[in-house]
Structures are given as C-alpha cells and as structure tokens.
Write an enzyme that holds these catalytic residues in place. Structure first.
Site, PDB file in Angstrom:
ATOM      1  N   HIS A  17       1.840   1.822  24.848  1.00  0.00           N
ATOM      2  CA  HIS A  17       0.749   0.964  24.364  1.00  0.00           C
ATOM      3  C   HIS A  17       1.140  -0.518  24.515  1.00  0.00           C
ATOM      4  CE1 HIS A  17      -0.248   4.446  21.396  1.00  0.00           C
ATOM      5  NE2 HIS A  17      -1.193   4.450  22.304  1.00  0.00           N
ATOM      6  N   LYS A  41      -9.100  13.231  12.898  1.00  0.00           N
ATOM      7  CA  LYS A  41      -7.643  13.344  12.923  1.00  0.00           C
ATOM      8  C   LYS A  41      -7.031  13.073  11.558  1.00  0.00           C
ATOM      9  CE  LYS A  41      -6.884  11.911  17.721  1.00  0.00           C
ATOM     10  NZ  LYS A  41      -6.393  10.799  18.512  1.00  0.00           N
ATOM     11  N   SER A 128       1.634   9.150  21.594  1.00  0.00           N
ATOM     12  CA  SER A 128       2.017   9.160  20.176  1.00  0.00           C
ATOM     13  C   SER A 128       2.330  10.587  19.736  1.00  0.00           C
ATOM     14  CB  SER A 128       0.897   8.588  19.314  1.00  0.00           C
ATOM     15  OG  SER A 128       0.658   7.248  19.666  1.00  0.00           O
TER      16      SER A 128
HETATM   17  P1  ADP Z   1      -2.283   8.505  22.337  1.00  0.00           P
HETATM   18  O1  ADP Z   1      -2.310   9.122  20.977  1.00  0.00           O
HETATM   19  O2  ADP Z   1      -2.536   9.493  23.449  1.00  0.00           O
HETATM   20  O3  ADP Z   1      -1.081   7.664  22.584  1.00  0.00           O
HETATM   21  P2  ADP Z   1      -4.270   6.380  21.761  1.00  0.00           P
HETATM   22  O4  ADP Z   1      -5.646   6.694  21.318  1.00  0.00           O
HETATM   23  O5  ADP Z   1      -3.418   5.727  20.738  1.00  0.00           O
HETATM   24  O6  ADP Z   1      -3.604   7.670  22.390  1.00  0.00           O
HETATM   25  O7  ADP Z   1      -4.302   5.525  23.086  1.00  0.00           O
HETATM   26  C1  ADP Z   1      -5.029   4.350  23.241  1.00  0.00           C
HETATM   27  C2  ADP Z   1      -5.075   3.958  24.693  1.00  0.00           C
HETATM   28  O8  ADP Z   1      -3.758   3.777  25.209  1.00  0.00           O
HETATM   29  C3  ADP Z   1      -5.727   4.952  25.650  1.00  0.00           C
HETATM   30  O9  ADP Z   1      -6.435   4.209  26.628  1.00  0.00           O
HETATM   31  C4  ADP Z   1      -4.545   5.675  26.270  1.00  0.00           C
HETATM   32  O10 ADP Z   1      -4.858   6.204  27.545  1.00  0.00           O
HETATM   33  C5  ADP Z   1      -3.566   4.535  26.386  1.00  0.00           C
HETATM   34  N1  ADP Z   1      -2.171   4.943  26.430  1.00  0.00           N
HETATM   35  C6  ADP Z   1      -1.519   5.696  25.523  1.00  0.00           C
HETATM   36  N2  ADP Z   1      -0.237   5.875  25.873  1.00  0.00           N
HETATM   37  C7  ADP Z   1      -0.070   5.209  27.050  1.00  0.00           C
HETATM   38  C8  ADP Z   1       1.037   5.028  27.956  1.00  0.00           C
HETATM   39  N3  ADP Z   1       2.209   5.618  27.724  1.00  0.00           N
HETATM   40  N4  ADP Z   1       0.841   4.260  29.047  1.00  0.00           N
HETATM   41  C9  ADP Z   1      -0.365   3.729  29.294  1.00  0.00           C
HETATM   42  N5  ADP Z   1      -1.442   3.869  28.505  1.00  0.00           N
HETATM   43  C10 ADP Z   1      -1.307   4.598  27.404  1.00  0.00           C
END
Ligand code: ADP
Length: 161
Positions: A17, A41, A128
């Site tokens: 992120h 969630k 996450s």
């Molecule tokens: P997650 O729980 O899968 O990490 P989130 O809802 O917190 O998902 O993710 C928010 C945004 O960040 C989404 O657009 C997701 O595709 C992107 N994202 C999550 N992890 C990564 C990563 N490792 N690299 C790039 N983008 C990411």
C-alpha cells in the site's frame, strides 16, 4: 488542484500500500488515502486505529491526507472534488473486480476515472490478509509491514491469542 483518492480497507497498511501511496502522491497535488468502511468484514484494527497508523507512516508525505468514509466511493469523490481513483493491481485476480468497479464508479460519477498502478514485483504477493496469517508464526515482518506499525501488529496478535 488535482486530487486523487486511494481507497481501501488497510487492515493494516502494508509496504505494498505504502509503495502505491508514494508513487501516486508524485502525480497529484493531493492524494487522499481513504479507509472505506466495509460492513461485511470483521477488521483486525478499528477504523480509528487504521487511520492513525496510515497517518503515522505517511507523516513525511506533505500532500497525503488520510480520511475515512462510509459513503459510496463515487459520492465521496464528488464531495472531495477528486476526479481520479487510484487502485493497485497485483495479479490478474485483482483485475476483473477492479475493472467492474471502475466502470460502475464512472457510471455513478462521470467526472471520475480510475487509474491503475501495477504493484512492484517485490510486493506482488503481498496483501493484508497474507500478513495476518503470517502473524501467527514467528516470521520477520519487516519486508511486509512499515517498521513503525510492526509493534502495533504484534501486540494485536498477542491480545487475540
Ligand atoms: P488488501 O486487503 O487486499 O491488501 P485493500 O482493500 O486494503 O486490500 O487494498 C486497497 C488497494 O490497494 C487495492 O487497490 C489493492 O489492489 C491495492 N493493493 C493492496 N496490496 C497491494 C500491493 N501489495 N501492491 C499494490 N497494490 C496493492
């Protein structure tokens, strides 16, 4: 002023992120990282905790603001004067859902476009939920989580055990 929104659940914020935030912030006058409330969630961290952790790890990024919202993203973007949503793409598995959401958001708010940034290779596997699974084992988390929030994460794992 060009304003973009990076929405997500950030439960908790990972280095993947943070990498997207740092790269997106370079292309806009302001980047709003918005923790979206998702009723389905059961989160590991409360909304307030997630917002506070993101603020802590982005403290040195001057044009990054952290907010939260339970509104529809298309409405939130309109209210904040943002014309762009940022999404990170890891693998093809992210693509279908994000493509669908981008079209729906554009339909709901025609002034809004979604821009995708590809994950950097070292973060392609990172989510996450994977980090939460690894938290149960004695794994070095420094490749996955920003250093500043590792103590918060380990404390929460301990509380839950
Ligand atoms: P997650 O729980 O899968 O990490 P989130 O809802 O917190 O998902 O993710 C928010 C945004 O960040 C989404 O657009 C997701 O595709 C992107 N994202 C999550 N992890 C990564 C990563 N490792 N690299 C790039 N983008 C990411």
């Amino acid at each position: 002023m060009s304003i973009a929104i990076y929405p997500g659940s950030f439960d908790p914020i990972t280095k993947g992120h943070l990498n997207i935030i740092a790269r997106a912030a370079k292309s806009f006058d302001k980047l709003i990282v918005c923790v979206m409330v998702n009723g389905d969630k059961q989160p590991m961290f409360s909304l307030e905790e997630r917002v506070e952790m993101i603020r802590r790890v982005t403290a040195d990024m001057e044009n990054v603001e952290v907010d939260h919202s339970d509104a529809l993203l298309a409405e939130y973007a309109k209210a904040r004067g943002a014309r762009v949503i940022i999404k990170g793409l890891r693998a093809m598995s992210d693509f279908e859902r994000e493509f669908q959401m981008a079209i729906i958001n554009h339909k709901l708010n025609p002034g809004l476009d979604t821009m995708f940034l590809t994950a950097e290779h070292q973060f392609m596997y990172l989510s996450s939920s994977v980090v939460k699974e690894m938290g149960h084992y004695q794994v070095d988390l420094s490749d996955f989580l920003p250093q500043e929030i590792i103590p918060d994460f380990l404390a929460r794992i301990q509380e839950r055990n």
